[in-house]
Design an enzyme around this catalytic site. Structure first.
Site, PDB file in Angstrom:
ATOM      1  N   TYR A 160     -32.054  12.002  27.534  1.00 45.47           N
ATOM      2  CA  TYR A 160     -31.155  11.054  26.868  1.00 45.47           C
ATOM      3  C   TYR A 160     -29.871  11.763  26.441  1.00 45.47           C
ATOM      4  CZ  TYR A 160     -35.313   8.031  26.394  1.00 45.47           C
ATOM      5  OH  TYR A 160     -36.426   7.270  26.629  1.00 45.47           O
ATOM      6  N   HIS A 219     -42.459  12.329  31.084  1.00 42.29           N
ATOM      7  CA  HIS A 219     -41.606  11.143  31.197  1.00 42.29           C
ATOM      8  C   HIS A 219     -41.826  10.401  32.520  1.00 42.29           C
ATOM      9  CE1 HIS A 219     -37.398   9.645  29.648  1.00 42.29           C
ATOM     10  NE2 HIS A 219     -38.246   8.672  29.839  1.00 42.29           N
ATOM     11  N   SER A 245     -38.800  -0.780  25.633  1.00 37.36           N
ATOM     12  CA  SER A 245     -38.093  -2.030  25.932  1.00 37.36           C
ATOM     13  C   SER A 245     -38.930  -3.254  25.561  1.00 37.36           C
ATOM     14  CB  SER A 245     -37.685  -2.092  27.410  1.00 37.36           C
ATOM     15  OG  SER A 245     -36.793  -1.057  27.737  1.00 37.36           O
ATOM     16  N   PRO A 246     -39.531  -3.278  24.362  1.00 37.14           N
ATOM     17  CA  PRO A 246     -40.364  -4.418  23.977  1.00 37.14           C
ATOM     18  C   PRO A 246     -39.561  -5.702  23.804  1.00 37.14           C
ATOM     19  CG  PRO A 246     -39.958  -3.036  22.068  1.00 37.14           C
ATOM     20  CD  PRO A 246     -39.408  -2.299  23.260  1.00 37.14           C
ATOM     21  N   LEU A 247     -38.241  -5.562  23.709  1.00 35.41           N
ATOM     22  CA  LEU A 247     -37.369  -6.734  23.597  1.00 35.41           C
ATOM     23  C   LEU A 247     -36.572  -6.940  24.887  1.00 35.41           C
ATOM     24  CD1 LEU A 247     -36.097  -6.200  19.936  1.00 35.41           C
ATOM     25  CD2 LEU A 247     -38.048  -7.544  20.740  1.00 35.41           C
ATOM     26  N   GLY A 248     -37.096  -6.398  25.992  1.00 39.46           N
ATOM     27  CA  GLY A 248     -36.441  -6.606  27.283  1.00 39.46           C
ATOM     28  C   GLY A 248     -35.027  -6.084  27.343  1.00 39.46           C
ATOM     29  N   ARG A 249     -34.815  -4.882  26.777  1.00 36.80           N
ATOM     30  CA  ARG A 249     -33.481  -4.281  26.691  1.00 36.80           C
ATOM     31  C   ARG A 249     -32.483  -5.240  26.033  1.00 36.80           C
ATOM     32  NH1 ARG A 249     -35.912  -2.354  31.228  1.00 36.80           N
ATOM     33  NH2 ARG A 249     -35.976  -0.062  31.327  1.00 36.80           N
ATOM     34  N   PHE A 276     -32.638  -8.476  26.003  1.00 38.11           N
ATOM     35  CA  PHE A 276     -32.582  -9.808  26.596  1.00 38.11           C
ATOM     36  C   PHE A 276     -33.417 -10.826  25.834  1.00 38.11           C
ATOM     37  CE2 PHE A 276     -34.145 -13.063  29.528  1.00 38.11           C
ATOM     38  CZ  PHE A 276     -32.943 -13.590  29.983  1.00 38.11           C
ATOM     39  N   GLY A 301     -32.221 -13.098  22.820  1.00 38.34           N
ATOM     40  CA  GLY A 301     -31.346 -14.254  22.992  1.00 38.34           C
ATOM     41  C   GLY A 301     -29.900 -13.977  22.686  1.00 38.34           C
TER      42      GLY A 301
END
Length: 327
Positions: free
Chosen positions: A53, A121, A200-204, A206, A209
Site C-alpha cells: 500500500y 497477501h 471491501s465489505p462495502l463494495g469499495r 458502492f 449508495g
C-alpha cells in the site's frame, strides 16, 4: 470483542488502511493520521495495512500511530504482492528468503518489534504454500509475528496451510455483492476454526449508495474493476436500491445494513467475522461502528441475499488473482 482463529481477539470491526493511500485520489498525510487516531479513539483497534500500500508509505503512516499507541492496537500487515495492482500489474512472491526479508522491512517501517497478524497477501503460483507458511512459522518462532493469516486462498490452499501452522484468519473480499467465498472457503474456515476478515465489505464504497460513476477520478483504482466499468456500474445501481429499501425499514444507513448483514452471516455460518471497511472520513468510522446496533430479520436477510445474483461484472479483472478463479 471478536475471536478469530488461533485465539486471536480483535475489536468487532477493523480499519482497512488502503483507503489512506492515493488509490482513490490524493490524500493528506496529516489528515490520514488523524483518521487513524479517531478510529482507535472510537474503539476500532484492529488496524490492517500491507507493504504494497503506497509502496510502504501506508505502513509508515500506521507506524506513526503505533509510536504513541502500540499497546492499544492489534496490528495486521501483509506481504507477497510484488507488482503494482493499482496500475494493473499483478505478480506475487512467497519463497522463504522473500518472506523473511519482507517481515524485517515491514517491522522497520512500522517501528515495532512484532506484528500481531501477518498475512500472505497473494499466493505465489511458483512456490508451494507449504514453503511460504513454513517461513512465516519461522517468524512466529523468532517472536517477530504472533499470528498468521492468508488472503484470497481457496479451501484447498487453506487446508494445506493449516497442516503446516495454525491460521488465525483468511482475508478475502466478502460482501452483499461478492459472495463466492461462501461456496468453499468460508465453510472450510469454519470447519478448521479459522476466522474471516472481509475486505471491501462495502463494495469499495458502492454499497453505501454514495458512488457516482461520473465522479470517479482518472487515478481511482476502482476504474480497473469490471463492476465499476461504464455500463456495469449503472446497471448495478439496482442492487443499491434494494439495500436502501432495507436500510429505510430498519432506520439505518446502507453501509450499516451491509455490515450488519456480514455480522449475521458470520453467526449463521459459524465463524468469527471482522470486516475492515476503510474510509478517509471520520464520520464514516462512527457510522460504521453504529452498525453493531442494527439487526435484520430473516426476510430482510433473504432480500439482501438475492442481490449477488443480479450483479453485473466480475469482482476482479484477473480471475486467478482471487480465490474463486482457482477453485
Amino acid at each position: 470483542m471478536t475471536i478469530l482463529g488461533d485465539n486471536l481477539t480483535t475489536s468487532p470491526l477493523g480499519f482497512g488502511g488502503m483507503a489512506l493511500t492515493p488509490v482513490y485520489g490524493a490524500v493528506d498525510p496529516t489528515d490520514a493520521l488523524a483518521t487513524l487516531h479517531h478510529a482507535v479513539d472510537a474503539g476500532i483497534t484492529f488496524i490492517d495495512t500491507a507493504n504494497v500500500y503506497g509502496g510502504g508509505s501506508n505502513e509508515e503512516l500506521v507506524g506513526k500511530l503505533l509510536a504513541d499507541r502500540r499497546d492499544e492496537v492489534t496490528l495486521a500487515t501483509k506481504f507477497g504482492i510484488t507488482g503494482n495492482p493499482a496500475a494493473g500489474q499483478r505478480s506475487s512472491r512467497g519463497d522463504r528468503e522473500y518472506v523473511l526479508q519482507c517481515a524485517d522491512e515491514s517491522l522497520a517501517r512500522l517501528g515495532t518489534d512484532v506484528i500481531d497478524l501477518y498475512y500472505l497477501h497473494r499466493l505465489d503460483p511458483n512456490t508451494p504454500i507449504e514453503e511460504t507458511v513454513g517461513a512465516m512459522a519461522e517468524l512466529v518462532a523468532a517472536g517477530k509475528v504472533i499470528h498468521l493469516g492468508l488472503s484470497e486462498v481457496t479451501a484447498d490452499e487453506l487446508r494445506r496451510a493449516v497442516a503446516v501452522h495454525p491460521i488465525a484468519a483468511v482475508q478475502s473480499e466478502w460482501s452483499i455483492w461478492s459472495r463466492d467465498v461462501e461456496r468453499n472457503v468460508v465453510p472450510a474456515a469454519a470447519e478448521l476454526g479459522v476466522g474471516f476478515v472481509p475486505y471491501s465489505p462495502l463494495g469499495r464504497g458502492f454499497l453505501t449508495g454514495t458512488i457516482d460513476s461520473n465522479a470517479l477520478g482518472d487515478n481511482d483504482i476502482r476504474r480497473h474493476f469490471p463492476r465499476f466499468a461504464d455500463g456495469s456500474l449503472d446497471a448495478n445501481q439496482a442492487a443499491v436500491e434494494v439495500i436502501k429499501g432495507v436500510a429505510e425499514a430498519v432506520g439505518a444507513t446502507p453501509a450499516q445494513v451491509s455490515l450488519a448483514w456480514l455480522r449475521q452471516k458470520g453467526t449463521e455460518l459459524g465463524l468469527g467475522v471482522v470486516p475492515i471497511p476503510g474510509t478517509r472520513k471520520r464520520e464514516r468510522i462512527d457510522e460504521n461502528i453504529a452498525s453493531s446496533a442494527v439487526t435484520l430479520d430473516d426476510a430482510q436477510v433473504a432480500t439482501l441475499d438475492s442481490i449477488a445474483a443480479t450483479v453485473t461484472g466480475a469482482r476482479s479483472a484477473d480471475a486467478k488473482w482471487v480465490s474463486a478463479g482457482r477453485e
